[in-house]
Design a protein around this motif. Sequence first.
Motif, PDB file in Angstrom:
ATOM      1  N   ALA A  59       2.755  -7.191   2.601  1.00 40.48           N
ATOM      2  CA  ALA A  59       1.493  -7.602   1.980  1.00 40.48           C
ATOM      3  C   ALA A  59       0.583  -8.253   3.022  1.00 40.48           C
ATOM      4  O   ALA A  59      -0.628  -7.984   3.060  1.00 40.48           O
ATOM      5  CB  ALA A  59       1.763  -8.567   0.829  1.00 40.48           C
ATOM      6  N   LEU A  60       1.148  -9.091   3.876  1.00 42.28           N
ATOM      7  CA  LEU A  60       0.368  -9.740   4.930  1.00 42.28           C
ATOM      8  C   LEU A  60      -0.171  -8.698   5.906  1.00 42.28           C
ATOM      9  O   LEU A  60      -1.338  -8.761   6.311  1.00 42.28           O
ATOM     10  CB  LEU A  60       1.238 -10.769   5.671  1.00 42.28           C
ATOM     11  CG  LEU A  60       0.565 -11.543   6.794  1.00 42.28           C
ATOM     12  CD1 LEU A  60      -0.605 -12.348   6.246  1.00 42.28           C
ATOM     13  CD2 LEU A  60       1.567 -12.452   7.481  1.00 42.28           C
ATOM     14  N   ARG A  61       0.673  -7.713   6.265  1.00 39.13           N
ATOM     15  CA  ARG A  61       0.241  -6.657   7.167  1.00 39.13           C
ATOM     16  C   ARG A  61      -0.920  -5.873   6.548  1.00 39.13           C
ATOM     17  O   ARG A  61      -1.920  -5.603   7.208  1.00 39.13           O
ATOM     18  CB  ARG A  61       1.416  -5.719   7.473  1.00 39.13           C
ATOM     19  CG  ARG A  61       1.055  -4.628   8.481  1.00 39.13           C
ATOM     20  CD  ARG A  61       2.154  -3.611   8.669  1.00 39.13           C
ATOM     21  NE  ARG A  61       2.345  -2.882   7.412  1.00 39.13           N
ATOM     22  CZ  ARG A  61       3.526  -2.641   6.849  1.00 39.13           C
ATOM     23  NH1 ARG A  61       4.637  -3.046   7.420  1.00 39.13           N
ATOM     24  NH2 ARG A  61       3.604  -1.984   5.711  1.00 39.13           N
ATOM     25  N   ASP A  62      -0.805  -5.544   5.249  1.00 37.85           N
ATOM     26  CA  ASP A  62      -1.872  -4.802   4.576  1.00 37.85           C
ATOM     27  C   ASP A  62      -3.164  -5.623   4.523  1.00 37.85           C
ATOM     28  O   ASP A  62      -4.260  -5.100   4.722  1.00 37.85           O
ATOM     29  CB  ASP A  62      -1.447  -4.411   3.162  1.00 37.85           C
ATOM     30  CG  ASP A  62      -0.316  -3.377   3.167  1.00 37.85           C
ATOM     31  OD1 ASP A  62      -0.138  -2.707   4.209  1.00 37.85           O
ATOM     32  OD2 ASP A  62       0.371  -3.257   2.132  1.00 37.85           O
ATOM     33  N   GLU A  63      -3.021  -6.912   4.273  1.00 32.27           N
ATOM     34  CA  GLU A  63      -4.194  -7.792   4.226  1.00 32.27           C
ATOM     35  C   GLU A  63      -4.863  -7.866   5.589  1.00 32.27           C
ATOM     36  O   GLU A  63      -6.096  -7.775   5.709  1.00 32.27           O
ATOM     37  CB  GLU A  63      -3.767  -9.193   3.773  1.00 32.27           C
ATOM     38  CG  GLU A  63      -4.911 -10.167   3.618  1.00 32.27           C
ATOM     39  CD  GLU A  63      -4.447 -11.536   3.174  1.00 32.27           C
ATOM     40  OE1 GLU A  63      -5.146 -12.509   3.462  1.00 32.27           O
ATOM     41  OE2 GLU A  63      -3.377 -11.633   2.535  1.00 32.27           O
ATOM     42  N   LEU A  64      -4.065  -8.013   6.629  1.00 35.63           N
ATOM     43  CA  LEU A  64      -4.622  -8.078   7.977  1.00 35.63           C
ATOM     44  C   LEU A  64      -5.288  -6.757   8.360  1.00 35.63           C
ATOM     45  O   LEU A  64      -6.354  -6.740   8.967  1.00 35.63           O
ATOM     46  CB  LEU A  64      -3.536  -8.426   8.997  1.00 35.63           C
ATOM     47  CG  LEU A  64      -3.036  -9.873   8.974  1.00 35.63           C
ATOM     48  CD1 LEU A  64      -1.878 -10.058   9.933  1.00 35.63           C
ATOM     49  CD2 LEU A  64      -4.164 -10.829   9.317  1.00 35.63           C
ATOM     50  N   ARG A  65      -4.657  -5.655   7.988  1.00 36.76           N
ATOM     51  CA  ARG A  65      -5.249  -4.348   8.307  1.00 36.76           C
ATOM     52  C   ARG A  65      -6.575  -4.160   7.595  1.00 36.76           C
ATOM     53  O   ARG A  65      -7.500  -3.562   8.134  1.00 36.76           O
ATOM     54  CB  ARG A  65      -4.289  -3.230   7.928  1.00 36.76           C
ATOM     55  CG  ARG A  65      -3.212  -3.027   8.954  1.00 36.76           C
ATOM     56  CD  ARG A  65      -2.446  -1.763   8.712  1.00 36.76           C
ATOM     57  NE  ARG A  65      -1.445  -1.614   9.770  1.00 36.76           N
ATOM     58  CZ  ARG A  65      -0.401  -0.857   9.673  1.00 36.76           C
ATOM     59  NH1 ARG A  65      -0.172  -0.169   8.568  1.00 36.76           N
ATOM     60  NH2 ARG A  65       0.452  -0.765  10.666  1.00 36.76           N
ATOM     61  N   SER A  66      -6.668  -4.670   6.363  1.00 31.66           N
ATOM     62  CA  SER A  66      -7.931  -4.514   5.638  1.00 31.66           C
ATOM     63  C   SER A  66      -9.038  -5.362   6.259  1.00 31.66           C
ATOM     64  O   SER A  66     -10.214  -5.027   6.158  1.00 31.66           O
ATOM     65  CB  SER A  66      -7.751  -4.875   4.165  1.00 31.66           C
ATOM     66  OG  SER A  66      -7.513  -6.263   4.018  1.00 31.66           O
ATOM     67  N   GLU A  67      -8.665  -6.453   6.912  1.00 32.04           N
ATOM     68  CA  GLU A  67      -9.659  -7.340   7.521  1.00 32.04           C
ATOM     69  C   GLU A  67      -9.984  -6.951   8.960  1.00 32.04           C
ATOM     70  O   GLU A  67     -11.010  -7.354   9.488  1.00 32.04           O
ATOM     71  CB  GLU A  67      -9.159  -8.785   7.487  1.00 32.04           C
ATOM     72  CG  GLU A  67      -9.091  -9.370   6.100  1.00 32.04           C
ATOM     73  CD  GLU A  67      -8.562 -10.795   6.079  1.00 32.04           C
ATOM     74  OE1 GLU A  67      -8.451 -11.401   7.156  1.00 32.04           O
ATOM     75  OE2 GLU A  67      -8.263 -11.277   4.994  1.00 32.04           O
TER      76      GLU A  67
END
Length: 165
Positions: A59-67
């Motif tokens: 989830a953190l990886r996905d959040e960082l990728r979206s940002e």
Amino acid sequence: MIPCYDAAMTGENDNLFNFIATTVETLRQRVEVISEQMATKVDIANLRDEMATKADLAALRDELRSEMATKADLAAVRNELTNERAAIKSERATKNDLARLESTMHGEFEQVHIRFNSLDRRVDTRMGQIETDVSRLRSVVYLLVKDKPDMLRLLGQPTSGDNPC
């Protein structure tokens, strides 16, 4: 090291007992050190509570990728900056442009100065003509009213014998 067995146990097996006792004591000390270094079940449970799961990391990886910006985003920003820089550069005046502007303005100022000088001469000439004409008219009026001083009152100037009070 202090022996851990009774001193009354002496005899031919003394060396053997000594070796066994020393070995047991050394092992006991090592076990103590190891047990101090080992984690308890409570420690492991607390550590599990503090650790992130694979799902948390995903989830953190996905959040960082979206940002995060993509290479395409960075390329677009780079292109925008390049275009803006080119636009600004094209709008700036060069030394030659400023020199031409200075020459043009200098010429314009000279033309205005020449026009003012010309107008000043014309006005001076015309004022001289008007003063001459007024002087002639005054002379003619005085000659005409020389015999009739009352006529000077019509011009708004008192005669020499009139009392303004």
